[in-house]
Write a protein that holds these residues in place. Structure first.
Motif, PDB file in Angstrom:
ATOM      1  N   GLY A   1       0.816  -1.200   0.000  1.00 47.62           N
ATOM      2  CA  GLY A   1       0.000   0.000   0.000  1.00 47.62           C
ATOM      3  C   GLY A   1       0.850   1.251   0.000  1.00 47.62           C
ATOM      4  O   GLY A   1       2.078   1.202   0.164  1.00 47.62           O
ATOM      5  N   LEU A   2       0.203   2.397  -0.176  1.00 46.50           N
ATOM      6  CA  LEU A   2       0.919   3.658  -0.266  1.00 46.50           C
ATOM      7  C   LEU A   2       1.711   3.935   1.008  1.00 46.50           C
ATOM      8  O   LEU A   2       2.879   4.318   0.953  1.00 46.50           O
ATOM      9  N   SER A   3       1.082   3.754   2.170  1.00 50.11           N
ATOM     10  CA  SER A   3       1.768   4.055   3.431  1.00 50.11           C
ATOM     11  C   SER A   3       2.923   3.096   3.694  1.00 50.11           C
ATOM     12  O   SER A   3       3.948   3.492   4.255  1.00 50.11           O
ATOM     13  N   VAL A   4       2.765   1.842   3.307  1.00 46.33           N
ATOM     14  CA  VAL A   4       3.850   0.876   3.479  1.00 46.33           C
ATOM     15  C   VAL A   4       5.038   1.268   2.609  1.00 46.33           C
ATOM     16  O   VAL A   4       6.192   1.269   3.056  1.00 46.33           O
ATOM     17  N   ASP A   5       4.758   1.613   1.351  1.00 43.58           N
ATOM     18  CA  ASP A   5       5.841   2.060   0.466  1.00 43.58           C
ATOM     19  C   ASP A   5       6.517   3.316   1.017  1.00 43.58           C
ATOM     20  O   ASP A   5       7.743   3.467   0.935  1.00 43.58           O
ATOM     21  N   TYR A   6       5.720   4.218   1.566  1.00 45.34           N
ATOM     22  CA  TYR A   6       6.287   5.457   2.092  1.00 45.34           C
ATOM     23  C   TYR A   6       7.154   5.181   3.320  1.00 45.34           C
ATOM     24  O   TYR A   6       8.281   5.703   3.420  1.00 45.34           O
ATOM     25  N   LEU A   7       6.681   4.351   4.239  1.00 45.91           N
ATOM     26  CA  LEU A   7       7.495   4.025   5.412  1.00 45.91           C
ATOM     27  C   LEU A   7       8.781   3.323   4.989  1.00 45.91           C
ATOM     28  O   LEU A   7       9.864   3.612   5.532  1.00 45.91           O
ATOM     29  N   ASN A   8       8.698   2.405   4.041  1.00 47.50           N
ATOM     30  CA  ASN A   8       9.912   1.729   3.567  1.00 47.50           C
ATOM     31  C   ASN A   8      10.899   2.727   2.966  1.00 47.50           C
ATOM     32  O   ASN A   8      12.120   2.612   3.162  1.00 47.50           O
ATOM     33  N   LEU A   9      10.378   3.719   2.232  1.00 51.16           N
ATOM     34  CA  LEU A   9      11.242   4.738   1.645  1.00 51.16           C
ATOM     35  C   LEU A   9      11.895   5.585   2.735  1.00 51.16           C
ATOM     36  O   LEU A   9      13.114   5.838   2.708  1.00 51.16           O
ATOM     37  N   VAL A  10      11.090   6.031   3.705  1.00 47.01           N
ATOM     38  CA  VAL A  10      11.629   6.822   4.807  1.00 47.01           C
ATOM     39  C   VAL A  10      12.680   6.023   5.568  1.00 47.01           C
ATOM     40  O   VAL A  10      13.767   6.537   5.884  1.00 47.01           O
ATOM     41  N   ALA A  11      12.394   4.753   5.842  1.00 46.70           N
ATOM     42  CA  ALA A  11      13.343   3.913   6.576  1.00 46.70           C
ATOM     43  C   ALA A  11      14.651   3.759   5.812  1.00 46.70           C
ATOM     44  O   ALA A  11      15.740   3.781   6.405  1.00 46.70           O
ATOM     45  N   SER A  12      14.546   3.633   4.486  1.00 40.17           N
ATOM     46  CA  SER A  12      15.770   3.481   3.680  1.00 40.17           C
ATOM     47  C   SER A  12      16.636   4.734   3.752  1.00 40.17           C
ATOM     48  O   SER A  12      17.862   4.655   3.629  1.00 40.17           O
ATOM     49  N   LYS A  13      16.018   5.892   3.949  1.00 37.30           N
ATOM     50  CA  LYS A  13      16.771   7.137   4.032  1.00 37.30           C
ATOM     51  C   LYS A  13      17.651   7.196   5.274  1.00 37.30           C
ATOM     52  O   LYS A  13      18.686   7.882   5.292  1.00 37.30           O
ATOM     53  N   VAL A  14      17.245   6.467   6.327  1.00 35.50           N
ATOM     54  CA  VAL A  14      17.987   6.532   7.591  1.00 35.50           C
ATOM     55  C   VAL A  14      18.699   5.209   7.903  1.00 35.50           C
ATOM     56  O   VAL A  14      19.233   5.032   8.994  1.00 35.50           O
ATOM     57  N   GLY A  15      18.676   4.271   6.944  1.00 34.82           N
ATOM     58  CA  GLY A  15      19.407   3.029   7.124  1.00 34.82           C
ATOM     59  C   GLY A  15      18.693   1.981   7.941  1.00 34.82           C
ATOM     60  O   GLY A  15      19.322   1.096   8.526  1.00 34.82           O
ATOM     61  N   LEU A  16      17.357   2.034   7.979  1.00 32.92           N
ATOM     62  CA  LEU A  16      16.573   1.056   8.723  1.00 32.92           C
ATOM     63  C   LEU A  16      15.839   0.113   7.772  1.00 32.92           C
ATOM     64  O   LEU A  16      15.564   0.453   6.625  1.00 32.92           O
ATOM     65  N   GLU A  17      15.503  -1.066   8.277  1.00 31.01           N
ATOM     66  CA  GLU A  17      14.589  -1.978   7.600  1.00 31.01           C
ATOM     67  C   GLU A  17      13.346  -2.121   8.459  1.00 31.01           C
ATOM     68  O   GLU A  17      13.397  -1.956   9.680  1.00 31.01           O
ATOM     69  N   VAL A  18      12.227  -2.453   7.818  1.00 32.74           N
ATOM     70  CA  VAL A  18      10.953  -2.542   8.523  1.00 32.74           C
ATOM     71  C   VAL A  18      10.379  -3.945   8.379  1.00 32.74           C
ATOM     72  O   VAL A  18      10.304  -4.485   7.275  1.00 32.74           O
ATOM     73  N   GLU A  19       9.988  -4.528   9.491  1.00 35.83           N
ATOM     74  CA  GLU A  19       9.202  -5.757   9.500  1.00 35.83           C
ATOM     75  C   GLU A  19       7.785  -5.413   9.943  1.00 35.83           C
ATOM     76  O   GLU A  19       7.592  -4.559  10.816  1.00 35.83           O
ATOM     77  N   TYR A  20       6.802  -6.085   9.337  1.00 33.48           N
ATOM     78  CA  TYR A  20       5.404  -5.728   9.580  1.00 33.48           C
ATOM     79  C   TYR A  20       4.662  -6.837  10.309  1.00 33.48           C
ATOM     80  O   TYR A  20       4.840  -8.023  10.025  1.00 33.48           O
ATOM     81  N   ILE A  21       3.836  -6.428  11.261  1.00 38.54           N
ATOM     82  CA  ILE A  21       2.895  -7.316  11.933  1.00 38.54           C
ATOM     83  C   ILE A  21       1.531  -7.030  11.322  1.00 38.54           C
ATOM     84  O   ILE A  21       1.002  -5.928  11.461  1.00 38.54           O
ATOM     85  N   SER A  22       0.965  -8.008  10.615  1.00 42.07           N
ATOM     86  CA  SER A  22      -0.262  -7.793   9.851  1.00 42.07           C
ATOM     87  C   SER A  22      -1.448  -8.473  10.518  1.00 42.07           C
ATOM     88  O   SER A  22      -1.338  -9.590  11.041  1.00 42.07           O
TER      89      SER A  22
END
Length: 341
Positions: free
Chosen positions: A47-68
């Motif tokens: 989704g849009l918000s997931v893509d946006y969070l992944n992009l923001v995280a990549s800017k600061v060197g983080l990875e994101v795992e999701y609890i769905s």
């Protein structure tokens, strides 16, 4: 030190840098049912918000795992209990501010009134008098809406789809829902008799239309890190995400075919499918050609993988089921599940 090229261009405090070094992966919750903003497809949060969070995280060197999950209260409890660090796609409320720090908004999701085609317009809350209004259970502004409209009959639903079916069937007169999410549900469920009949004045109920990131209050370093990541996203990058998700939440162009699947397509370029002569507008026959929503959808899906479809009709649906069982047809569309089938 954070090894990401973007992150190396951002100035972190010593505390933020240490936090990044110690926590390279963060966890966020994912609502499975809020397409196209935040949902679950093919085993992954999307989704849009997931893509946006992944992009923001990549800017600061983080990875994101999701609890769905499909229950928002369950997801909120995961954050409260410390099992998740944050959430995307959340509206601010005073109650949530007790355990979350909220970033600046990143997206406006207008709330509007939906009704049946041709219904009277809703200009303000006085036009709701005498009507039954549908809301989504646990909607951020539902409690305030009910408090400010004590004389209204209100029914709450778990999903937009449930509310829209009730609206289409006359069980409620009006549904107050998020424009993008509800429009997606209308399209996905082929509900043709519903339209926007008025704008919801969220200021009247003390709410807001914007969504943000919400980060646990005991993680102040993560909060400040993500705000710096948001600032590093360019306008072009963000607009690209918005443009993509306005049109592509049903996109099937991702190249995921195995070599065995590709070989099968080369050997079987044409597939055979059912066609009901008289189930308009979903599946019918006109001017000698198979047509309808499901026909168009199957043709589109087939085109994505390089197949074409031939359609076979008969006077009785049972005849086509028998043809499927005997291997004379390959696929049926517009079909409901049953154990026998």
């Amino acid at each position: 030190m954070v090894g990401n090229a973007f992150a190396q261009q951002i100035s972190f405090t010593p505390e933020e840098q240490q936090w990044l070094n110690n926590n390279p992966v963060i966890t966020s919750v994912n609502d499975k049912l809020w397409a196209p903003i935040d949902f679950y497809r093919n085993g992954n949060a999307t989704g849009l918000s997931v893509d946006y969070l992944n992009l923001v995280a990549s800017k600061v060197g983080l990875e994101v795992e999701y609890i769905s999950h499909d229950n928002w209260l369950y997801l909120e409890d995961q954050i409260r209990q410390g099992n998740a660090d944050m959430t995307q796609s959340i509206r601010y409320t005073d109650a949530r501010a007790e355990f979350l720090n909220f970033t600046e908004p990143y997206l406006n999701i207008p709330t509007v009134y939906f009704g049946n085609v041709g219904d009277d317009r809703i200009k303000d809350s006085s036009d709701l008098q005498g009507k039954t209004v549908g809301l989504i259970r646990n909607w951020a502004n539902a409690a305030r809406f009910k408090e400010n409209n004590p004389n209204l009959e209100i029914l709450e639903y778990t999903t937009e789809q449930d509310a829209l079916v009730a609206l289409s069937g006359g069980l409620i007169d009006v549904f107050a829902g998020s424009l993008a999410v509800t429009n997606n549900a209308i399209f996905s469920n082929f509900i043709t008799n519903i339209e926007v009949i008025g704008a919801q004045d969220v200021r009247e109920i003390g709410g807001e239309d914007t969504i943000r990131f919400g980060i646990r209050k005991d993680l102040p370093e993560l909060f400040s890190i993500l705000e710096k990541g948001m600032a590093a996203v360019s306008e072009d990058e963000f607009n690209g995400l918005v443009d993509r998700w306005q049109a592509s939440y049903l996109d099937t162009t991702e190249d995921f075919l195995t070599e065995e699947e590709r070989r099968w397509i080369r050997e079987n370029p044409v597939i055979r499918s059912t066609n009901d002569r008289s189930w308009a507008p979903i599946d019918f026959k006109r001017n000698g050609e198979a047509t309808g929503f499901s026909i168009d959808y199957l043709n589109l899906v087939a085109s994505k993988v390089g197949l074409s479809v031939e359609y076979y009709d008969s006077e009785f649906w049972s005849t086509q089921l028998n043809m499927l069982a005997r291997g004379q047809l390959d696929v049926a569309h517009s079909i409901s599940y049953s154990d026998e089938r």
